[in-house]
Design an enzyme around this catalytic site. Sequence first.
Site, PDB file in Angstrom:
ATOM      1  N   THR A 212       0.845  -1.199   0.000  1.00  0.00           N
ATOM      2  CA  THR A 212       0.000   0.000   0.000  1.00  0.00           C
ATOM      3  C   THR A 212       0.877   1.245   0.000  1.00  0.00           C
ATOM      4  O   THR A 212       1.932   1.252   0.651  1.00  0.00           O
ATOM      5  CB  THR A 212      -0.885  -0.018   1.261  1.00  0.00           C
ATOM      6  OG1 THR A 212      -1.706  -1.185   1.214  1.00  0.00           O
ATOM      7  CG2 THR A 212      -1.780   1.215   1.330  1.00  0.00           C
TER       8      THR A 212
ATOM      9  N   GLU B 115      -0.233  -5.429   6.011  1.00  0.00           N
ATOM     10  CA  GLU B 115       1.057  -5.520   5.306  1.00  0.00           C
ATOM     11  C   GLU B 115       1.958  -6.550   5.993  1.00  0.00           C
ATOM     12  O   GLU B 115       2.598  -7.369   5.332  1.00  0.00           O
ATOM     13  CB  GLU B 115       1.734  -4.149   5.297  1.00  0.00           C
ATOM     14  CG  GLU B 115       1.019  -3.156   4.395  1.00  0.00           C
ATOM     15  CD  GLU B 115       1.557  -1.741   4.489  1.00  0.00           C
ATOM     16  OE1 GLU B 115       1.296  -0.966   3.566  1.00  0.00           O
ATOM     17  OE2 GLU B 115       2.232  -1.410   5.483  1.00  0.00           O
TER      18      GLU B 115
ATOM     19  N   GLY C  56       6.240  -0.832  -0.293  1.00  0.00           N
ATOM     20  CA  GLY C  56       7.124   0.291   0.018  1.00  0.00           C
ATOM     21  C   GLY C  56       7.463   0.335   1.503  1.00  0.00           C
ATOM     22  O   GLY C  56       7.169  -0.585   2.257  1.00  0.00           O
TER      23      GLY C  56
ATOM     24  N   THR D 274       4.422   4.291  -3.625  1.00  0.00           N
ATOM     25  CA  THR D 274       5.409   3.472  -4.343  1.00  0.00           C
ATOM     26  C   THR D 274       4.770   2.150  -4.778  1.00  0.00           C
ATOM     27  O   THR D 274       4.969   1.685  -5.902  1.00  0.00           O
ATOM     28  CB  THR D 274       6.652   3.226  -3.463  1.00  0.00           C
ATOM     29  OG1 THR D 274       6.999   4.452  -2.800  1.00  0.00           O
ATOM     30  CG2 THR D 274       7.831   2.762  -4.293  1.00  0.00           C
TER      31      THR D 274
ATOM     32  N   GLY E 274       3.900   1.771   7.671  1.00  0.00           N
ATOM     33  CA  GLY E 274       2.631   2.139   8.309  1.00  0.00           C
ATOM     34  C   GLY E 274       2.277   3.599   8.198  1.00  0.00           C
ATOM     35  O   GLY E 274       1.287   4.043   8.777  1.00  0.00           O
ATOM     36  N   GLY E 275       3.098   4.354   7.432  1.00  0.00           N
ATOM     37  CA  GLY E 275       2.751   5.756   7.202  1.00  0.00           C
ATOM     38  C   GLY E 275       1.353   5.894   6.610  1.00  0.00           C
ATOM     39  O   GLY E 275       0.636   6.857   6.881  1.00  0.00           O
ATOM     40  N   GLY E 276       0.970   4.895   5.822  1.00  0.00           N
ATOM     41  CA  GLY E 276      -0.371   4.899   5.227  1.00  0.00           C
ATOM     42  C   GLY E 276      -1.400   4.188   6.087  1.00  0.00           C
ATOM     43  O   GLY E 276      -2.574   4.093   5.709  1.00  0.00           O
TER      44      GLY E 276
ATOM     45  N   LYS F 253      14.310   7.344   1.353  1.00  0.00           N
ATOM     46  CA  LYS F 253      13.858   6.539   2.495  1.00  0.00           C
ATOM     47  C   LYS F 253      15.010   5.814   3.202  1.00  0.00           C
ATOM     48  O   LYS F 253      14.813   5.238   4.261  1.00  0.00           O
ATOM     49  CB  LYS F 253      12.829   5.492   2.028  1.00  0.00           C
ATOM     50  CG  LYS F 253      11.633   6.037   1.260  1.00  0.00           C
ATOM     51  CD  LYS F 253      10.731   6.829   2.162  1.00  0.00           C
ATOM     52  CE  LYS F 253       9.459   7.292   1.486  1.00  0.00           C
ATOM     53  NZ  LYS F 253       8.543   6.252   1.126  1.00  0.00           N
TER      54      LYS F 253
END
Length: 218
Positions: free
Chosen positions: A28, A103, A82, A31, A95-97, A121
Site C-alpha cells: 500500500t 502488510e 514500500g 510506491t 505504516g505511514g499509510g 527513504k
Amino acid sequence: MNLELCKHKAAEAALDYISLGDVVGVGTGSTANVFIDLLGRIKGRIDGAVASSNETKRRLRELRIPVLELNQTGVLPLYVDGADEATKHRYLIKGGGGALTREKIVATASEIFVCIVDYTKMVDVLGAFPVPIEVMPMAQSSVSRALVGRKGWPQLRTGFTTDNGNVIVDVRNLDLVDPPAEESHLNNIPGAVCNGIFALRPADVLISGNENHADLYR
Ligand code: 5RP
C-alpha cells in the site's frame, strides 16, 4: 531529483522477481501504486494478487487484476511493498499509510518480500520517522502509557481509522538501535495489534530507486 522516477525505477526492478503464474502480494502507498500500475501491464503473466489494504484492492480491481484472499492462497511466492524508512540491513519502518497490520500479515505469509523505496527513504538507523502502531480503540490510553514507559512520545493519528476499525498511534523517541528487540517489546503490549517495525521479518530484497538506476540490498 524526480521522486516519481525514483519510485518507478525501484518498482520496475521488482518485476524481475515475478514468475509465470504467481499470485503476488501487493502493498500500500504511492510506491506500491507505481508497482500496481506496472503489474497491470503484465497481468497476463500472473494468476492474481493479494491486497494489503482496501485501497490496494480497489486499484488492482480497477486494472482488472484478479484479487484473491490470503486464506484461499496459502503461502505466497512474493510480496512487494514500500516503506517509510529502510536500512541497508533491510530493517524497515512501515505504516505511514496506516495499513501496517495487513502488510505485516501478507509479508510474513510470503516467501520473498521485496521492498521498493525511493532513495530518500534510506537511513543509517531507523527512527526519524515515528513508529506507527495500530491500536484497538479501547486500549488507546493504556497502550500510550506503556509506550511512555518505553521512553516513547505517542501521538494519536487524529481522524484516521484503519481498514480493521482501529486507531493509529505514532510514536517518536523509541530506542531503535536493535530493531528486532524493540519490535518484540512492542508486540507484547496488550491492545497494540501491530507495530510498524519490520525487523523480525525484514525485507529479503530492498530496492532503492534513483533517477537513473536502482540499488539492491539482499
Ligand atoms: C503504508 C506503508 C507504505 O508502504 C509506506 O507508508 C510508504 O508509502 P509511500 O510509498 O507512499 O512513501 O507502510 O502503510
